[in-house]
Design an enzyme around this catalytic site. Structure first.
Site, PDB file in Angstrom:
ATOM      1  N   ASP A 203       0.850  -1.195   0.000  1.00  0.00           N
ATOM      2  CA  ASP A 203       0.000   0.000   0.000  1.00  0.00           C
ATOM      3  C   ASP A 203       0.879   1.237   0.000  1.00  0.00           C
ATOM      4  OD1 ASP A 203      -2.159  -1.703   0.230  1.00  0.00           O
ATOM      5  OD2 ASP A 203      -2.252  -1.523   2.419  1.00  0.00           O
TER       6      ASP A 203
HETATM    7  N1  URA Z   1      -1.092  -5.938   3.893  1.00  0.00           N
HETATM    8  C1  URA Z   1      -1.610  -4.706   3.896  1.00  0.00           C
HETATM    9  O1  URA Z   1      -2.647  -4.448   4.498  1.00  0.00           O
HETATM   10  N2  URA Z   1      -0.948  -3.752   3.228  1.00  0.00           N
HETATM   11  C2  URA Z   1       0.210  -3.959   2.585  1.00  0.00           C
HETATM   12  O2  URA Z   1       0.775  -3.036   2.009  1.00  0.00           O
HETATM   13  C3  URA Z   1       0.734  -5.256   2.596  1.00  0.00           C
HETATM   14  C4  URA Z   1       0.070  -6.241   3.259  1.00  0.00           C
END
Ligand code: URA
Length: 240
Positions: free
Chosen positions: A106
């Site tokens: 993310d």
């Molecule tokens: N899980 C998440 O919620 N976000 C990420 O970036 C990676 C794994």
């Protein structure tokens, strides 16, 4: 051993055309294994040889594998017209066509992103069938309960009814915002955040600290990248 013509490699790894690449050699601007090259059609071993152009070494190997310590605020996409992406952070000397991030974090997640131009390798790392572990450190906004530990170990049911694979949850540090270690063998959208949310916890900070058996090099400052060695590549695929 994988042999290629020198002018072909120069054209593939620099901005120069094949014709101009030949001229570079004739002008004495290229070194092959430390010696000034004289013939553009000489064969170069992509795995063992070195090539330098104007004193700067070129990355000539067939595929490139980079470990990037992604800072928060950067997209894990190849390119974006408005926002910075992980590819914008790739140092000049590693830039080549075909690079992409193998898997997504993310925008607000930090840590280990593998950047490569090897589609087959990326597929092996990401395929749910391979069960390559992804390890995260997460801070959450409330305590870790026994119910959460048992739920993670069994397989969390997300808000949309999806059942996750069993995952490891370990408390690393107690406090107002406890620090946890989470190990997943799959990579669904916002998975760590959604798993915690199933227990009413919000993730306030998230960092990927390892992929397979390869830990993020903590000497890499946020935004820095370095090449992954051959031994480390094997660790990436290792089961831990
Ligand atoms: N899980 C998440 O919620 N976000 C990420 O970036 C990676 C794994």
């Amino acid at each position: 051993m994988k042999l290629e013509r020198m002018d072909k490699i120069l054209a593939a790894r620099t901005e120069y055309s094949r014709k101009d690449a030949k001229k570079l050699v004739w002008q004495g601007r290229v070194r092959h294994n430390g010696k000034i090259a004289t013939s553009p059609d000489a064969k170069v071993d992509l795995q063992a040889d070195t090539l330098e152009l104007d004193g700067k070494s070129l990355q000539i190997q067939e595929h490139l594998y980079l470990m990037l310590n992604k800072p928060a605020g950067v997209l894990s996409a190849a390119r974006d017209p408005k926002q910075p992406t992980v590819l914008d952070l790739v140092p000049e000397k590693y830039r080549r066509s075909g690079l992409f991030p193998a898997g997504r974090l993310d925008k607000d997640t930090e840590g280990f992103v593998l950047i490569t131009d090897d589609g087959d390798f990326a597929h092996r790392i990401l395929s749910p069938k391979q069960h390559v572990e992804k390890t995260y450190h997460a801070r959450i906004d409330g305590p870790v309960t026994d119910q959460m530990r048992a739920g993670f170990a069994e397989g969390v049911e997300l808000e949309d009814g999806t059942r996750c694979r069993p995952a490891q949850l370990q408390l690393l540090e107690e406090g107002e915002q406890p620090l946890c270690r989470v190990v997943l063998t799959q990579g669904m959208y916002h998975q760590v955040k959604r798993m915690f949310l199933s227990y009413g916890r919000r993730v306030t900070w998230l960092k990927r600290v390892a992929m397979g058996g390869l830990a993020l090099d903590e000497t890499l400052a946020p935004g820095e990248a370095r090449e992954i060695s051959e031994i480390e590549l094997k660790l990436l695929l290792a089961k831990i």
